[in-house]
Write an enzyme that holds these catalytic residues in place. Structure first.
Site, PDB file in Angstrom:
ATOM      1  N   GLU A  46      12.147  51.443 -43.347  1.00 14.80           N
ATOM      2  CA  GLU A  46      12.811  51.172 -41.359  1.00 14.80           C
ATOM      3  C   GLU A  46      12.293  52.372 -41.063  1.00 14.80           C
ATOM      4  OE1 GLU A  46      17.659  50.792 -40.637  1.00 14.80           O
ATOM      5  OE2 GLU A  46      16.904  51.528 -42.063  1.00 14.80           O
ATOM      6  N   LYS A 115      17.262  45.586 -35.565  1.00 14.52           N
ATOM      7  CA  LYS A 115      18.696  45.764 -36.259  1.00 14.52           C
ATOM      8  C   LYS A 115      19.651  45.010 -35.605  1.00 14.52           C
ATOM      9  CE  LYS A 115      20.200  48.919 -39.634  1.00 14.52           C
ATOM     10  NZ  LYS A 115      19.423  50.514 -40.530  1.00 14.52           N
ATOM     11  N   CYS A 171      17.828  47.272 -43.627  1.00 14.34           N
ATOM     12  CA  CYS A 171      18.514  48.123 -44.291  1.00 14.34           C
ATOM     13  C   CYS A 171      20.240  47.593 -44.299  1.00 14.34           C
ATOM     14  CB  CYS A 171      18.920  49.542 -43.985  1.00 14.34           C
ATOM     15  SG  CYS A 171      19.328  51.140 -45.391  1.00 14.34           S
TER      16      CYS A 171
END
Length: 640
Positions: A46, A115, A171
């Site tokens: 990321e 995200k 994540c």
């Protein structure tokens, strides 16, 4: 990839915080290294193009422009790579900033994926800089001279590799109650990439590992997790590059405290098979289905680096093996316990030959009797010597019964079999199948009649490997009232007896001693006359090594692999033990016998399922007795 294996990697480049030029160089160097090692799908961390720990620098145009220039450098440097890469970078769009994964192939950005879940607790402050993407929103964003799609849910399909479908999450998405990967998998993704920057604290690695392996099992997918590492700011946090690759609940590769590549192979064909088998793996409604982008990857043969166990039914570590053995003994004994209770059997009759299978059956029976608080003397162990019985196996059967406290009956069936042969005109000099099977059926008749005498039930001794090969006499050792070994393969039978042998070494050394000698005895039905007092008929000389047949059984039946793929895996697992010609010879035997002997499996007695493979006609395996093996055998003939 032609047989389902796709080489994948989680990569952690060494970076410098906010030095996008340096980071771009490290990233494309790592991408080239991965491609050189045959990697087809690469996942990077990321925000690795800038560094995850840039803080308020994320709001600086200089950093964002540097990231865009760095991406252009990467695209130019990797335009000839036939590999898909997902890397993390900030993306500005409509005066907002998004934490994105850029999916790259042959020098072009195919899609930007923002995200979904932005952590804003503890040490995380992502909402200070980044915006959350509106679910389901689809737009276009300019990258260089072209516009590319930006959306929160997208899958990537590959022409020529239908079982490879790619999905991406970032994540915290994995840590959320409803990870995006669930929708991606239901829409067809067999491989999920996770671009992560997860800092390290005590105990977090184990939790992270359980999340990754658990999600891969729940979604029946491959999962590649790439973590940030060296170079991130250590002002308050430390990142260790904890990279993980899992497949359907199994951890294939793992690496911590290092930069570089973590590589393995995901078997997407195996995942597709399992999803077809699982009726609970449902597709989403059409309006909920993630859109797909089609990409091209040239099919190739993947070099295998992942470990393939030669004993898929048997854990290789001692602790895991002991735990598995203890669990199986209890499961099988509980099945028998219930059957004894239900039938109100006054006794349990077991034919005891001094071989491994009957030894395991009587050991399981002894456990069941303890669970019932009944004396071991309610076990009637019957040893029935005949033409091929050796002193060794006969004495071991007698000794084993005595050490267990079972009631022993010794019935020599030689004269009864001779009389039967006389009745049907069978020569004693003709050692054909009638000579062998006549003895097996006489033994079963004796056991059944004794059970009738005492109001008991006969416990079968045949194992899963014998059922697969049809290595049982129809209505002979093929038949019983309850087959406790029915789903236990031969390789595992040996380890179960060995486990009991070791467990009793101190408390019951005499029992342990006889079990050790049984373990050392060649596997044999003992149906042909002994030679100089020694066993003359060794099963594995006739049908082949059981370790190979159990391997074939696991991959051909549990996973539905075609013969060519089974052969390749067997060569990979047994390359130092058997050559290709030997493996191929016995694989042909396996398929030929497996198809020809289904009629014996179609009328099996009840027996407990203890593992992932069983051939019960009432349970996992439904097959017509007259199915033809031509397609499977023809494929093997083409490999000779």
């Amino acid at each position: 990839m032609r047989d389902g294996f796709v080489k994948v990697a989680a990569g952690t480049p060494k970076i410098r915080v906010a030095d996008c030029r340096y980071n771009a160089e490290q990233i494309f160097t790592l991408m080239r290294e991965a491609a050189a090692q045959g990697v087809r799908v690469l996942c990077l961390p990321e925000l690795c193009l800038t560094g995850y720990t840039c803080g308020d620098l994320f709001l600086q145009d200089t950093l964002l422009s540097g990231a865009e220039e760095g991406l252009s450098t990467i695209l130019e440097a990797t335009k000839n790579l036939d590999m898909v890469t997902a890397l993390g970078m900030p993306v500005r769009f409509n005066n907002k900033l998004y934490n994105c994964a850029a999916v790259i192939h042959e020098g072009e950005v195919q899609c930007l994926l923002p995200k979904t879940h932005l952590p804003n607790y503890g040490e995380f402050y992502e909402k200070r800089w980044f915006s959350a993407w509106e679910p389901g929103r689809f737009a276009g964003v300019r990258v260089g001279e072209v516009y590319v799609p930006i959306t929160d849910r997208q899958i990537f399909a590959f022409d020529g590799i239908p079982d490879l479908v790619l999905g991406v999450e970032l994540c915290e998405d994995l840590w959320a109650p409803e990870p995006p990967s669930a929708a991606l998998a239901r829409s067809g993704a067999t491989l999920i990439l996770n671009l992560s920057a997860s800092d390290e604290t005590v105990g977090k690695a184990g939790y992270r590992r359980s999340l990754v392996t658990g999600q891969s099992a729940r979604l029946v997918c491959g999962y590649v997790y790439a973590d940030a590492g060296e170079g991130e700011s250590t002002t308050d946090l430390v990142f260790t590059g904890h990279n993980l690759i899992a497949e359907n609940g199994t951890l294939l590769a793992e690496r911590r405290f290092a930069t570089g590549l973590t590589i393995s192979e995901i078997d997407v064909a195996r995942l597709a098979y399992e999803r077809r088998r699982m009726t609970t793996f449902q597709l989403p409604a059409e309006q909920e289905r993630c859109p797909s982008i089609s990409l091209e990857l040239e099919p190739s043969t993947t070099t295998l680096t992942r470990y393939v166990s030669p004993t898929p039914f048997v854990p290789e570590d001692a602790a895991g093996r002991a735990e598995r053995c203890d669990e199986i003994l209890k499961i099988a004994a509980l099945g028998l316990k219930k059957r004894i209770e239900h039938t109100r059997a006054a006794a349990v009759v077991v034919g005891l030959s001094g071989g491994l299978d009957s030894t395991l059956a009587v050991l399981i029976t002894a456990v069941a009797m303890r669970l019932l608080d009944r004396p071991a003397s309610d076990i009637i162990a019957v040893t029935m010597p005949c033409f091929g019985t050796t002193d060794r196996t006969r004495d071991n059967a007698v000794e084993l019964a005595g050490r267990l406290g079972a009631t022993l009956k010794r019935i020599d069936i030689s004269e009864a079999v001779k009389r039967h042969f006389k009745d049907i005109g069978q020569s004693m000099e003709d050692h054909d199948v009638t000579f062998e099977n006549g003895q097996a059926r006489e033994r079963t008749q004796v056991l059944m009649d004794i059970a009738n005498q005492v109001g008991g039930m006969v416990v079968g001794t045949g194992d899963l490997s014998e059922l697969a090969l049809g290595w049982a006499t129809y209505n002979g050792d093929h038949m019983s009232m309850y087959g406790v070994n029915a789903s236990i393969p031969k390789t595992l039978v040996r380890h179960l007896v060995s486990y009991v042998c070791g467990d009793k070494a101190e408390s019951e050394p005499e029992l342990s001693h006889v079990l050790a000698d049984i373990l050392d005895t060649p596997v044999s039905p003992e149906l042909l006359p002994a030679v100089n007092g020694q066993i003359s008929q060794k099963t594995e000389d006739l049908v082949g090594p059981y370790e190979l047949h159990d391997f074939f059984l696991y991959y051909a039946i549990r996973w539905g692999f075609p013969p060519k793929k089974v052969l390749r895996l067997a060569e990979h697992a047994f390359g130092r033990t058997y050559d290709r010609a030997t493996i191929l010879r016995w694989e042909k035997t396996f398929y030929r016998r497996f198809f020809a002997q289904q009629f014996k499996r179609s009328c099996l007695p009840d027996g407990p399922k203890v593992g992932s493979v069983t051939l019960s006609p009432r349970g996992d395996w439904r097959m017509p007795s007259d199915a033809v093996a031509s397609l499977w055998l023809d494929e093997l003939e083409g490999l000779a």
